[in-house]
Design a protein around this motif. Structure first.
Motif, mmCIF file in Angstrom:
data_model
loop_
_atom_site.group_PDB
_atom_site.id
_atom_site.type_symbol
_atom_site.label_atom_id
_atom_site.label_comp_id
_atom_site.label_asym_id
_atom_site.label_seq_id
_atom_site.Cartn_x
_atom_site.Cartn_y
_atom_site.Cartn_z
ATOM 1 N N UNK A 73 8.154 7.128 -10.248
ATOM 2 C CA UNK A 73 8.910 6.094 -9.711
ATOM 3 C C UNK A 73 8.209 5.109 -9.326
ATOM 4 N N UNK A 74 6.949 5.027 -8.566
ATOM 5 C CA UNK A 74 6.301 4.288 -7.952
ATOM 6 C C UNK A 74 5.698 3.226 -9.040
ATOM 7 N N UNK A 123 2.471 8.689 -0.231
ATOM 8 C CA UNK A 123 3.291 7.612 -0.205
ATOM 9 C C UNK A 123 4.226 7.670 0.772
ATOM 10 N N UNK A 124 4.351 6.567 1.622
ATOM 11 C CA UNK A 124 5.613 6.645 2.579
ATOM 12 C C UNK A 124 7.007 6.551 2.195
ATOM 13 N N UNK A 125 7.169 5.546 1.128
ATOM 14 C CA UNK A 125 8.328 5.370 0.845
ATOM 15 C C UNK A 125 8.894 6.943 0.129
ATOM 16 N N UNK A 126 8.215 7.575 -0.816
ATOM 17 C CA UNK A 126 8.389 8.854 -1.378
ATOM 18 C C UNK A 126 8.835 9.869 -0.469
ATOM 19 N N UNK A 168 8.207 1.826 4.726
ATOM 20 C CA UNK A 168 8.165 2.301 3.387
ATOM 21 C C UNK A 168 6.886 1.937 2.561
ATOM 22 N N UNK A 181 0.656 -1.534 0.102
ATOM 23 C CA UNK A 181 -0.166 -0.111 0.119
ATOM 24 C C UNK A 181 0.917 1.225 -0.007
ATOM 25 N N UNK A 182 2.011 1.400 0.504
ATOM 26 C CA UNK A 182 2.880 2.399 0.513
ATOM 27 C C UNK A 182 3.370 2.967 -0.565
ATOM 28 N N UNK A 183 3.093 2.226 -1.539
ATOM 29 C CA UNK A 183 3.384 3.106 -2.944
ATOM 30 C C UNK A 183 2.211 3.951 -3.574
ATOM 31 N N UNK A 184 1.153 3.660 -2.783
ATOM 32 C CA UNK A 184 -0.257 4.479 -3.296
ATOM 33 C C UNK A 184 -0.346 4.292 -4.698
#
Lengths: 434, 434
Positions: A309-310, B307-310, B96, A278-281
């Motif tokens: 990027x995602x 987005x967490x990673x971003x 992330x 989910x973190x990439x949304x």
């Protein structure tokens, strides 16, 4: 498509969090500022979700959270994903870090068609896929494109709290349709539509989570699926099919999405949050050809473009990894946890309670005797070391609810048992006092 | 905060792209489907931006695009960023790749306060920062929270096309205020407000890009800044200050943002798109304390969480890299390109044309003699091998415009000269025909 936060850095003290729940339950009090007069009519409808607050509490040490429907990511190949991410930035960073197309990359849209094919949607075209900042955003755009204030959206009762928040933000009138063990009841849907039309209402959408509904875990029966679409087509209502859990079936036969045989009648919402991360949304909508342009433009007007990027990371994952094998892994984990929860419920729960048996997804829906309100029970449960989401969160009604949602996705089996044991203690006490 | 696409995979043939522009310029024709009756009133207001189409054309080989305001990312340390991204996923992948808090991470919100301090905002608190999916989304949320259909938003004339698209999607009435070489003219703003109030209008926001305005490159003068805020405060209008380019000043003295001395009156929009990289889609709003809650909830209702990673990658960049040094590098690149553009304009442009001299940012604004419409010139320019954005894109009016925007950010100096030479040829021909 649940909206769980596990941001440890932001966990307030439990007492503060409990205050937050209470603040959310009543209206906020604030010293008046002249700007108060400037809020839009819709702003008043955008409320703090009780669910949100509970997630912060869930971080209290020793507490078992059966609240958050976060996926369990420990089985992801993190080292390999790290290398892939590095590769994308090192070799293709000028694309990955730059603006991209508003609809999403051609590559990922084509791959999304393959993901949907695994569900039974065989005719999807990349040009009709719009990639969004998570599936929540896809739902927001659908509401934006179709709903004027006062228009009606039909939903299952119960339904996803995030969807309710979105609809309410657009001042939509949310009308519920009852479910039984096989999901939406076609006759009740028909009757509801007729009654609303007689009342002069404009019904725009039927929002449905046909597989392992959040929060109930209920699945719409095979024989009802076409019936539901036919009823909506006849009434000129678009079906908004939200299917984040569809591939996470661990029991029973896969069922075709409503979209499969009905390309012109259904906007299909998909998500990588549950089948990948989910973190990439990254979510998407598959939109009927005749609606694609409006939908796409509205999506672009909100965020310009999804993060490049995602999308590239998801593309690499679908291209180079055994993504179907990972889904098998997820299925195994969730099947085990679901079984642990059902066993714990069987073992601990007091008489007079009932619950659903999902064939997939993250949630079990518990029904207490009539007259019990699960909202005030939440505080007692937190004191006893367990968190759940009260049923009232999942319906537009302000009435007390005797239901509650339990999520097993993020909790190891032994903790599930302990959590249910604690919950059962609280319930037993309260049911005895009835 | 421009909305440029450079997605090579999606570049249509030039002829198709030109058709697309024409489609956008007229209304779309489509066979009627019963669903047409279901569109919301706002959906009709969501239009294809002429700018969007032009970006696809920009990919035609040999063509010089002075259209897209994409940042020039070649100077980013891609290898090192690749390693950082890998590190985040390998060591902290479970965070992330998981859901995060709806407001954004505490760490990044604190760092954003440092970034804003570099601009002169010294009192920002992390709790009043809301991280969004790009600054476009922050603007969408502001409109959502404050604007009912028919409400008025004041904007500079010209202003950012993406902002106009957002306002129009909310059925807002966009009222322009003229600029001179020092930006918004306070007296004209006051008069405009008075006239609108006399007409019974509800004015909610003043949307302004005070530094190196997109598209004009004009900067709001120091002595006017407090005046503008005071005028808005007196009229109970919130200032929506959009400042994506503020740190990219390569000439003249830095000026304090409007927000700096006016914490209660200004919603400040910031972005990493121009000072780091747009592909991560991380922007933010700094919201007055008394508006924070409503703003935050509305943001959450659209996308659940950024987005967490971003966010973690941006955090690592701000923590471990010389981000201020990178901004210096960007400044140097854009200063050189701006100088190249101004020199080329001086060298090639026919008599009767004028242009702005920006002290920062990405854009120069060209004015042709009265009576010339730059929109039909675009096709001729494409045939001559150069693309620009016609001025009409940057104003809510449907009137022809004798202006055009030239972007120098993404184009090497020698190509800028060649592009301007081609454009000048087209203009000379058309001016001679007048």
């Amino acid at each position: 498509m649940t909206h769980e936060t596990l941001d440890a850095a932001e966990a307030p003290l439990p007492a503060e969090a409990i205050d937050a729940i209470e603040r959310a339950a009543t209206s906020a009090h604030r010293a008046a500022h002249p700007h108060e007069a400037l809020f839009s009519a819709r702003a008043a409808n955008i409320k703090q979700s009780a669910v949100r607050d509970v997630f912060d509490i869930s971080l209290r040490p020793g507490l078992v959270s059966l609240a958050g429907g976060s996926p369990y990511l420990q089985s992801l190949p993190l080292e390999r994903l790290a290398a892939t991410a590095a590769d994308i930035i090192a070799k293709d960073g000028l694309t990955a870090l730059q603006y991209g197309g508003g609809q999403g990359t051609e590559e990922l849209r084509a791959q999304i068609c393959e993901v949907m094919a695994a569900e039974g949607i065989l005719d999807a075209l990349p040009q009709n896929v719009v990639i969004t900042a998570g599936s929540q955003s896809a739902q927001d755009v659908a509401t934006k494109v179709f709903c004027n204030p006062g228009d009606v959206v039909l939903v299952e009762d119960p339904t996803y709290v995030g969807a309710l928040n979105t609809f309410e933000a657009y001042q939509v009138e949310v009308a519920t349709v009852e479910m039984d063990d096989d999901g939406l009841v076609p006759e009740l849907l028909e009757a509801r539509i007729a009654a609303l039309q007689t009342a002069g209402k404009n019904i725009k959408l039927l929002y449905t989570i046909p597989n392992f509904n959040n929060p109930s875990g209920i699945t719409l029966g095979a024989e009802r699926r076409q019936q539901i679409v036919d009823i909506c087509r006849k009434a000129n209502i678009i079906v908004l099919e939200d299917n984040p859990y569809g591939l996470l079936r661990y029991q029973g036969q896969p069922l075709e999405p409503l979209r499969a045989a009905n390309p012109a009648d259904v906007i299909y919402l998909g998500s990588f949050s549950k089948i990948f991360a989910p973190g990439l949304r990254i979510g998407w909508a598959l939109v009927p050809d005749h609606l694609q342009r409006r939908y796409y433009l509205a999506s672009e007007s909100v965020t310009l473009c999804p993060p490049a990027f995602n999308q590239m990371l998801v593309s690499a994952y679908l291209r180079d990894y055994d993504w179907k094998g990972q889904i098998e892994t997820y299925r195994g984990i969730y099947a085990e946890r679901c079984a642990a929860m059902l066993a714990a419920l069987e073992k601990h729960m007091p008489a007079g309670t009932a619950w659903t048996s999902p064939e997939g997804g993250f949630f079990v829906w518990v029904t207490l005797p009539e007259g019990v309100d699960t909202y005030p029970l939440l505080k007692q449960a937190i004191d006893a070391g367990v968190v759940f989401i009260p049923g009232a969160a999942f319906t537009p009604s302000d009435e007390p609810s005797n239901k509650l949602r339990l999520a097993f996705s993020a909790v190891p089996p032994e903790a599930i048992d302990e959590g249910v044991r604690r919950l059962a203690g609280v319930l037993r006490e309260n049911l005895a006092a009835l």
